[in-house]
Every structure is written in C-alpha cells, then in structure tokens.
Design a protein around this motif. Structure first.
Motif, PDB file in Angstrom:
ATOM      1  N   ARG A   1       4.981   0.658   0.235  1.00 52.22           N
ATOM      2  CA  ARG A   1       4.316   1.186   1.340  1.00 52.22           C
ATOM      3  C   ARG A   1       4.859   2.475   1.990  1.00 52.22           C
ATOM      4  NH1 ARG A   1       0.721  -1.479  -0.786  1.00 52.22           N
ATOM      5  NH2 ARG A   1      -0.406  -3.225   0.190  1.00 52.22           N
ATOM      6  N   PRO A   2       4.393   3.359   2.242  1.00 49.32           N
ATOM      7  CA  PRO A   2       4.938   4.719   2.702  1.00 49.32           C
ATOM      8  C   PRO A   2       5.162   4.631   4.375  1.00 49.32           C
ATOM      9  CG  PRO A   2       2.793   5.092   2.100  1.00 49.32           C
ATOM     10  CD  PRO A   2       2.907   3.579   1.848  1.00 49.32           C
TER      11      PRO A   2
ATOM     12  N   SER B   1       7.123   6.847   7.524  1.00 50.64           N
ATOM     13  CA  SER B   1       7.889   8.284   8.087  1.00 50.64           C
ATOM     14  C   SER B   1       9.114   7.832   8.875  1.00 50.64           C
ATOM     15  CB  SER B   1       6.998   9.038   9.075  1.00 50.64           C
ATOM     16  OG  SER B   1       5.749   9.150   8.677  1.00 50.64           O
TER      17      SER B   1
ATOM     18  N   LEU C   1       8.525   3.162  12.518  1.00 46.22           N
ATOM     19  CA  LEU C   1       7.890   2.471  13.578  1.00 46.22           C
ATOM     20  C   LEU C   1       6.653   2.483  12.750  1.00 46.22           C
ATOM     21  CD1 LEU C   1       7.152   2.337  16.603  1.00 46.22           C
ATOM     22  CD2 LEU C   1       5.784   4.316  16.445  1.00 46.22           C
TER      23      LEU C   1
ATOM     24  N   ARG D   1       2.389   0.211  12.278  1.00 42.75           N
ATOM     25  CA  ARG D   1       1.674  -0.855  12.998  1.00 42.75           C
ATOM     26  C   ARG D   1       1.035  -1.668  11.958  1.00 42.75           C
ATOM     27  NH1 ARG D   1      -2.317   2.132  16.427  1.00 42.75           N
ATOM     28  NH2 ARG D   1      -0.708   1.567  17.780  1.00 42.75           N
TER      29      ARG D   1
ATOM     30  N   VAL E   1      -1.291  -3.305   9.700  1.00 39.87           N
ATOM     31  CA  VAL E   1      -2.979  -2.911   9.636  1.00 39.87           C
ATOM     32  C   VAL E   1      -3.285  -3.943   8.301  1.00 39.87           C
ATOM     33  CG1 VAL E   1      -3.113  -0.789  10.452  1.00 39.87           C
ATOM     34  CG2 VAL E   1      -2.447  -0.900   8.067  1.00 39.87           C
ATOM     35  N   GLY E   2      -2.470  -4.565   7.753  1.00 40.58           N
ATOM     36  CA  GLY E   2      -2.751  -5.287   6.358  1.00 40.58           C
ATOM     37  C   GLY E   2      -1.798  -6.046   6.024  1.00 40.58           C
ATOM     38  N   ARG E   3      -1.761  -6.582   4.684  1.00 39.12           N
ATOM     39  CA  ARG E   3      -0.682  -7.984   4.591  1.00 39.12           C
ATOM     40  C   ARG E   3       0.432  -7.239   4.182  1.00 39.12           C
ATOM     41  NH1 ARG E   3       0.285 -12.486   2.762  1.00 39.12           N
ATOM     42  NH2 ARG E   3       1.518 -12.870   1.099  1.00 39.12           N
TER      43      ARG E   3
ATOM     44  N   THR F   1       2.009  -4.540   5.991  1.00 37.77           N
ATOM     45  CA  THR F   1       2.798  -4.218   7.180  1.00 37.77           C
ATOM     46  C   THR F   1       2.841  -5.653   8.104  1.00 37.77           C
ATOM     47  OG1 THR F   1       0.376  -3.707   7.844  1.00 37.77           O
ATOM     48  CG2 THR F   1       2.176  -1.984   7.569  1.00 37.77           C
TER      49      THR F   1
ATOM     50  N   ILE G   1      -0.615   5.572  15.682  1.00 34.59           N
ATOM     51  CA  ILE G   1       0.805   5.293  15.144  1.00 34.59           C
ATOM     52  C   ILE G   1       1.017   6.666  14.395  1.00 34.59           C
ATOM     53  CG2 ILE G   1      -0.231   4.732  12.590  1.00 34.59           C
ATOM     54  CD1 ILE G   1       2.652   3.114  14.744  1.00 34.59           C
TER      55      ILE G   1
ATOM     56  N   ALA H   1       4.631   8.337  14.984  1.00 32.36           N
ATOM     57  CA  ALA H   1       5.949   7.738  14.407  1.00 32.36           C
ATOM     58  C   ALA H   1       7.094   8.837  14.012  1.00 32.36           C
ATOM     59  CB  ALA H   1       5.677   6.858  13.225  1.00 32.36           C
TER      60      ALA H   1
ATOM     61  N   SER I   1      -2.357   9.476   3.227  1.00 30.24           N
ATOM     62  CA  SER I   1      -3.310   9.095   2.223  1.00 30.24           C
ATOM     63  C   SER I   1      -2.881   7.810   1.568  1.00 30.24           C
ATOM     64  CB  SER I   1      -3.614  10.211   1.274  1.00 30.24           C
ATOM     65  OG  SER I   1      -2.747   9.911   0.432  1.00 30.24           O
TER      66      SER I   1
ATOM     67  N   MET J   1      -1.112   5.589  -0.635  1.00 30.32           N
ATOM     68  CA  MET J   1      -0.333   5.954  -1.572  1.00 30.32           C
ATOM     69  C   MET J   1      -0.002   4.792  -2.649  1.00 30.32           C
ATOM     70  SD  MET J   1       2.487   8.452  -0.185  1.00 30.32           S
ATOM     71  CE  MET J   1       1.986   9.988   0.390  1.00 30.32           C
TER      72      MET J   1
ATOM     73  N   PRO K   1       4.129  15.186   2.901  1.00 25.45           N
ATOM     74  CA  PRO K   1       2.958  15.089   3.681  1.00 25.45           C
ATOM     75  C   PRO K   1       2.540  16.149   4.599  1.00 25.45           C
ATOM     76  CG  PRO K   1       4.563  13.575   4.453  1.00 25.45           C
ATOM     77  CD  PRO K   1       5.202  14.312   3.428  1.00 25.45           C
TER      78      PRO K   1
END
Ligand SMILES: Cc1cc2nc3c(=O)[nH]c(=O)nc-3n(C[C@H](O)[C@H](O)[C@H](O)COP(=O)(O)OP(=O)(O)OC[C@H]3O[C@@H](n4cnc5c(N)ncnc54)[C@H](O)[C@@H]3O)c2cc1C
Ligand code: FES
Length: 290
Positions: free
Chosen positions: A55-56, A58, A72, A74, A76-78, A80, A119, A122, A230, A232, A265
C-alpha cells in the motif's frame, strides 16, 4: 533516484484523530534520500498474502538526522486497518522513496498556499515545513495552509506547522470546527475576505477536491501543483494500474496517460485531463452552512 527495500522498525504509533494514525519508521537508507511529495510502498503483513498488494503512503515527516520518517494514514479498508494494529518494535517491509517530489516556487513568487482535504494533509506537513524554511529567508514570503476535513473529530492537529510560521485556516463540511464548507470554499472565501493573493497552490486530497481546485486555479490564472492519488498495485511502473488521462506531449488528439507512481504523484494540474477521468471526480455537494 535510488529506491531501496528496507525492513523498517516501527518506533512509535499514535492515534491522532478519528480513524487516523501516525507511525514512525526507522529506515535510515530510505530516509537518507526521501523528499517531500514522494511516497513509500508498505508491505502490510509479514505473513500470508492478505492483503496481497503493498500500500502507498506519502512521507508525512522526514527526520534525516535520526534516520526515520513518519506516515499519517486513515483507516479505509483491510490494509490500513491491519497497519493500525501493528505494534511498536515490529518491523515492516518498505520500498522507497518512490515517485517525484515538490519543488520550491520560482524566485519571483512570494505567497504560496497549501490546500489539503482530509488525509491529503499527510504530505503537506513535511512540505509545509520546507516552505516555512523557504519563507524564513525573505521577509516578504508567506505560506498559508487551507485545510478541510469532514468533521471536527477527523481534523489532524496542525500546531507544528503553525509554530513554523504557516498561517493556517481550517474548515469542516459540517461546520463543527473552523469555517463551514469544503477546503475549496475555505480557500476561496478566505482569500477574498483577507485579500490574500497566492501565486501558487500546492494541493493534496480526494480527486473530486483536486478537480475543483484545478478549475479554481485555472480561473485565477494560478499554477497548481498537485499530489494525486490513484489505486496502485505495484508502485514502480510495472502494472500500469495507476494511469490517469493527461494532455498529450505533442499535438496529437490521442489520449495520453501518465502513471501516478512513476511520472507523479506530483503533477501540474494543467497537465491532467480531468474531464476524461472515469468515473468523473464529482465535487461533493456543499452542506448548507448558515
Ligand atoms: C501516492 C499515494 C500516496 C498516498 N498517501 C497516503 C497517505 O499518506 N495516507 C493515507 O491514509 N493514504 C494514502 N494513500 C491512499 C492509501 O494508499 C489507501 O488508502 C490504501 O492503499 C487503502 O488500502 P486498504 O487496504 O486499507 O483499503 P482497500 O481495501 O484497498 O480499499 C478501501 C477503499 O479505499 C479506496 N482506495 C484504495 N486505495 C486508494 C487510493 N490510492 N486512493 C483513493 N482511494 C483508495 C478503495 O477504492 C476502497 O473504496 C496514498 C495513495 C497514493 C497513490
Ligand atoms: S502502480 Fe503499477 S504502474 Fe503505477
């Protein structure tokens, strides 16, 4: 730019706002060449394949002297969520630094504005910190931050930037903190009210916000430099999954694509074909703020 795969030690983990965590990772080789705006790919699990992909994230803060950086994020899914459960002392596989980075304004510019949505704050912390150093070199230079979140509990504290001299304004969609409205409403209204005339914007946030900021910047005839997100898969230009439609480099009418992980990015907003995005980033309806 050299990129490294490193086993990073998790030094500190802290919840800083609702569903939002900051973690410090000791990774001296990655930190040595990290620049604001770049990102890392984090392997969330050390065992198994769930989630399969890295997972990307910054760079949120970079501490070169200590060989560590902070991210930093948030939940949002499995991926994170699993990251939020990792404990101090554990190690995480990290690849970076990846992508391009923010660059300082040209010499004739004195006033710049950071715009952050959710977020999207960050990467703005480390970049705001660098811009504050830039501003310290010249009395006339000013750095503003316009930061919008959905609600007060999701606002990440910005004291560190304020202490460095970044003048900060906050909005929430529901009016529970700061001005009521979106980050763009905040930018637009505050610039009018206080006669602030930024000569350049740097922004990060959801695509809908970025599209709206790009339109606003075009109307004001301002350059807007955006850190875009986007989805990734690989993060290194191998899967072509992060492509966004962009203005072709030549006169051809064919749609050209840029890869957020490789050419980004960070992009000049005028290079992105916002109207060709699928699905179109739609600006959320503004709350009716009284
Ligand atoms: C260059 C870059 C830098 C980023 N930096 C940060 C950061 O500093 N902090 C942070 O919290 N997040 C950042 N993100 C987004 C972050 O990578 C995603 O939130 C994360 O991958 C979601 O993983 P997940 O397994 O929890 O969610 P998933 O289960 O994969 O997805 C959950 C939901 O989130 C959406 N989602 C997944 N990835 C993204 C994405 N890249 N952009 C928007 N929505 C997404 C999915 O569509 C889905 O609706 C960045 C993304 C990019 C491309
Ligand atoms: S994420 Fe694979 S090409 Fe960009």
């Amino acid at each position: 730019m050299p990129k490294t795969q490193e086993k990073a030690r998790l030094l500190e983990t802290r919840r800083v706002a609702e569903d939002t965590h900051r973690i410090a990772l000791y990774a001296p080789r990655i930190t040595a060449t990290a620049r604001p705006g770049q990102f890392v790919m984090v392997r969330i699990t050390s065992e198994g394949t769930d989630p399969l992909l890295n997972r990307p994230f910054s760079f949120h803060r970079i501490h070169k002297d200590d060989g560590l950086f902070e991210i930093l994020f948030r939940v949002v899914g499995r991926g994170t969520w699993l990251l939020s459960q990792r404990k101090e002392g554990e190690t995480l596989e990290v690849i970076g630094p990846l992508g391009n980075f923010f660059t300082l304004p040209p010499a004739h510019e004195e006033t710049v504005a950071l715009v952050a949505g959710g977020i999207g704050i960050a990467p703005m912390e480390e970049w705001g910190h660098r811009l504050a150093q830039w501003a310290r070199g010249d009395e006339a230079r000013r750095v503003y931050l316009f930061y919008g979140a959905r609600t007060a509990s999701e606002v990440v504290p910005t004291r560190r930037l304020e202490r460095k001299g970044v003048t900060t304004f906050i909005s929430t969609d529901d009016g529970t903190l700061g001005r009521c409205g979106t980050a763009l409403d905040l930018l637009d209204q505050t610039c009018r009210d206080l006669s602030i005339r930024p000569q350049r914007l740097y922004s990060c946030g959801p695509l809908a916000m970025q599209a709206a900021v790009a339109t606003w910047a075009r109307q004001q005839n301002l350059p807007a430099v955006m850190s875009l997100e986007s989805v990734m898969a690989c993060g290194i230009g191998a899967c072509l999954g992060c492509a966004l439609p962009a203005v072709p480099p030549d006169d051809s009418s064919r749609i050209h694509y840029v890869h957020v992980c490789k050419e980004g990015p960070v992009f000049d907003s005028r290079k992105i074909l916002w109207e060709k995005m699928e699905p179109m980033p739609v600006r959320p309806l503004s709350f009716v703020c009284s």
